[in-house]
Design a protein around this motif. Sequence first.
Motif, PDB file in Angstrom:
ATOM      1  N   UNK A  65      18.522 -32.458 -16.328  1.00 30.53           N
ATOM      2  CA  UNK A  65      17.752 -31.240 -15.513  1.00 30.53           C
ATOM      3  C   UNK A  65      16.804 -31.825 -14.619  1.00 30.53           C
ATOM      4  N   UNK A  66      16.055 -33.207 -14.865  1.00 34.81           N
ATOM      5  CA  UNK A  66      15.114 -33.429 -13.960  1.00 34.81           C
ATOM      6  C   UNK A  66      16.211 -34.172 -12.871  1.00 34.81           C
ATOM      7  N   UNK A  67      17.530 -34.375 -12.669  1.00 32.87           N
ATOM      8  CA  UNK A  67      18.530 -34.966 -11.400  1.00 32.87           C
ATOM      9  C   UNK A  67      18.826 -33.985 -10.762  1.00 32.87           C
ATOM     10  N   UNK A  68      18.473 -32.334 -11.193  1.00 27.66           N
ATOM     11  CA  UNK A  68      19.060 -31.380 -10.401  1.00 27.66           C
ATOM     12  C   UNK A  68      18.847 -31.474  -8.742  1.00 27.66           C
ATOM     13  N   UNK A  69      17.444 -31.409  -8.476  1.00 24.85           N
ATOM     14  CA  UNK A  69      17.297 -31.539  -6.965  1.00 24.85           C
ATOM     15  C   UNK A  69      17.939 -32.760  -6.213  1.00 24.85           C
ATOM     16  N   UNK A  70      18.005 -34.002  -6.767  1.00 31.06           N
ATOM     17  CA  UNK A  70      18.439 -34.928  -5.934  1.00 31.06           C
ATOM     18  C   UNK A  70      20.098 -34.830  -5.899  1.00 31.06           C
ATOM     19  N   UNK A  71      20.813 -34.299  -7.130  1.00 33.41           N
ATOM     20  CA  UNK A  71      22.041 -34.289  -7.296  1.00 33.41           C
ATOM     21  C   UNK A  71      22.443 -32.788  -6.269  1.00 33.41           C
ATOM     22  N   UNK A  72      21.813 -32.043  -6.224  1.00 37.20           N
ATOM     23  CA  UNK A  72      22.206 -30.932  -5.260  1.00 37.20           C
ATOM     24  C   UNK A  72      22.149 -31.387  -3.855  1.00 37.20           C
ATOM     25  N   UNK A  73      21.286 -32.181  -3.425  1.00 31.53           N
ATOM     26  CA  UNK A  73      21.250 -32.652  -1.986  1.00 31.53           C
ATOM     27  C   UNK A  73      22.458 -33.678  -1.738  1.00 31.53           C
ATOM     28  N   UNK A  74      23.043 -34.348  -2.812  1.00 29.29           N
ATOM     29  CA  UNK A  74      24.022 -35.202  -2.620  1.00 29.29           C
ATOM     30  C   UNK A  74      25.311 -34.416  -2.634  1.00 29.29           C
ATOM     31  N   UNK A  75      25.007 -33.377  -3.374  1.00 29.06           N
ATOM     32  CA  UNK A  75      26.319 -32.410  -3.450  1.00 29.06           C
ATOM     33  C   UNK A  75      26.576 -31.701  -2.199  1.00 29.06           C
ATOM     34  N   UNK A  76      25.404 -31.061  -1.578  1.00 35.49           N
ATOM     35  CA  UNK A  76      25.614 -30.577  -0.266  1.00 35.49           C
ATOM     36  C   UNK A  76      26.115 -31.559   0.790  1.00 35.49           C
ATOM     37  N   UNK A  77      25.468 -32.630   0.709  1.00 34.97           N
ATOM     38  CA  UNK A  77      26.002 -33.552   1.832  1.00 34.97           C
ATOM     39  C   UNK A  77      27.547 -33.852   1.838  1.00 34.97           C
ATOM     40  N   UNK A  78      27.900 -34.087   0.414  1.00 38.97           N
ATOM     41  CA  UNK A  78      29.571 -34.072   0.401  1.00 38.97           C
ATOM     42  C   UNK A  78      30.200 -32.962   1.006  1.00 38.97           C
ATOM     43  N   UNK A  79      29.835 -31.747   0.548  1.00 38.78           N
ATOM     44  CA  UNK A  79      30.341 -30.498   1.034  1.00 38.78           C
ATOM     45  C   UNK A  79      30.322 -30.628   2.554  1.00 38.78           C
ATOM     46  N   UNK A  80      29.281 -31.013   3.149  1.00 42.29           N
ATOM     47  CA  UNK A  80      29.302 -30.928   4.645  1.00 42.29           C
ATOM     48  C   UNK A  80      30.190 -31.906   5.061  1.00 42.29           C
ATOM     49  N   UNK A  81      30.296 -33.045   4.550  1.00 38.79           N
ATOM     50  CA  UNK A  81      31.482 -34.050   5.073  1.00 38.79           C
ATOM     51  C   UNK A  81      32.872 -33.365   4.915  1.00 38.79           C
ATOM     52  N   UNK A  82      33.170 -32.971   3.574  1.00 40.46           N
ATOM     53  CA  UNK A  82      34.733 -32.731   3.539  1.00 40.46           C
ATOM     54  C   UNK A  82      35.096 -31.098   3.369  1.00 40.46           C
ATOM     55  N   UNK A  83      33.995 -30.312   3.571  1.00 41.76           N
ATOM     56  CA  UNK A  83      34.228 -28.800   3.622  1.00 41.76           C
ATOM     57  C   UNK A  83      33.443 -28.224   4.539  1.00 41.76           C
TER      58      UNK A  83
END
Length: 458
Positions: free
Chosen positions: A340-358
């Motif tokens: 749970x404590x990792x959600x904000x950082x994880x979400x940031x990395x995830x959206x960066x991945x989407x921006x790059x690939x999608x």
Amino acid sequence: MLKEKLVNLLSPTQVTDEPSELQHYGQDWIDDYKANPSLVVFPESIEQVQKVINFCRSNKIALVPSGGRTGMSAGATATSGECVLSLERLRKIVEVSKVDRSITCQAGVVTEVAQQAAAAEGLYLPLDFGARASSTIGGNIATNVGGLHVIRYGNIRQWVLGLKVVTASGELLTLNGKLYKNQTGPDLTSIFIGSEGILGVIVEATLKLTRPPGDSLRMLCGISNLNAALSLLVSAREAFREITSFEFFTDRCLKQVIAHSELRQPFSEMYDFYLVIEAETAAKDAEKWLAKNLEDGTVKNALISHSSVQYEEFMKYRELIPELVHASHTVHKNDVSVAISDVPAFYGDLTATFKQYYPSYEVLIFGHIGDGNLHIEVIKPEELPEQEFINECKQVDHHIFSVVKKYHGSISAEHGVGLLKRDYLHYTRTEAEINYLRKLKSIFDPDNILNPGKVIPA
Ligand SMILES: Cc1cc2nc3c(=O)[nH]c(=O)nc-3n(C[C@H](O)[C@H](O)[C@H](O)COP(=O)(O)OP(=O)(O)OC[C@H]3O[C@@H](n4cnc5c(N)ncnc54)[C@H](O)[C@@H]3O)c2cc1C
């Protein structure tokens, strides 16, 4: 002929190869695979399940156990001429016991029907998720179902007392009965929970029950970042007797829900994120808590439910997302979790991945943030051919799951592995673990007839 032999074993009304039935029973909620079963059988007793399994083992016929087919991993999908073993006619409620605080029912009982039987005795089976009106208790246990109330009640694993399971050798295992205490070595019951039909067929289950929740209310909050969501989670835990749900969705999800339903914008302004919090608490405590968080800016805007209509409506903003999106678009789904404590950082990395690939795709993110569980739905652009979209998503999944792995998360928080996530299992489970899973499979299913090709990579 196979059909005739199975008809002789069961009865003519318990075996079908009618094409529309094969389509209907051959697939779950995932559209990525074509249904291609050879037959569907409908045993009506535990003995008949044993007969079918014994017959299929002797004749090396692969079986796909099937409940309500609301699964989201193609676990109940038959793609290679398998025989679908539908449990839907095993639908007896055997007992609701006030003394044992338990319900015993057959595997094909629909989740909501089991809940109604418990409610009739003043008790509560705490499963709450969008498909409970059509999923089955057997399927729920085989997928260790979670849902909207995991933050308070846990997954179904916490509610299973005992199971009856038919293994691939046709043997009936009666595991733990109604015992609350039984420390006689490693627990075999738990091996079958979440096993997605690859180790045995669950034919009956005894589940614990509890008291129904007390008076509850829901709050709908607009917030600007996910760190705010986590500080609200901590302070809500301190402020309220019980938190029953702690859900989130993004502004993009809200736009989809507004576009495809009769729900209206909840606030005059849009916010980046929304929370739906359900708590068992008095309205005055919730008002006080919200006032403080509005004042210090953690919450940007908020509503408290003051009627049963509002109470239902607030959760609809969140709960309707998968249904409405599924009805109006082709989507690629992921269901991941991190601490749970990792959600904000994880979400940031995830959206960066989407921006790059999608860069041009619509990506919806929502889910059970109070459990660290995010659902991700990628919408197919209209002009893109479906197969091209699926192929591209499957490639991008490697990048998404690399991010999941970086956070020591799970590639499938609650939807299971099935066919859909099988080839990505190594992002969450080590090679050593996967080897133990292979050995476990060969113990319970040496001829590989139960859901072959699912969950464990070859
Ligand atoms: C709108 C919607 C919302 C959902 N929300 C959630 C959610 O919030 N949380 C969540 O966890 N899930 C959710 N799901 C997923 C799904 O509802 C669950 O996985 C459910 O538990 C599946 O039950 P089922 O009876 O439909 O199983 P099926 O889809 O029929 O089968 C699922 C798997 O279990 C196996 N299986 C089925 N019955 C048996 C049996 N008796 N013995 C052995 N194996 C068996 C199948 O082979 C398959 O691998 C949602 C689904 C939908 C459509």
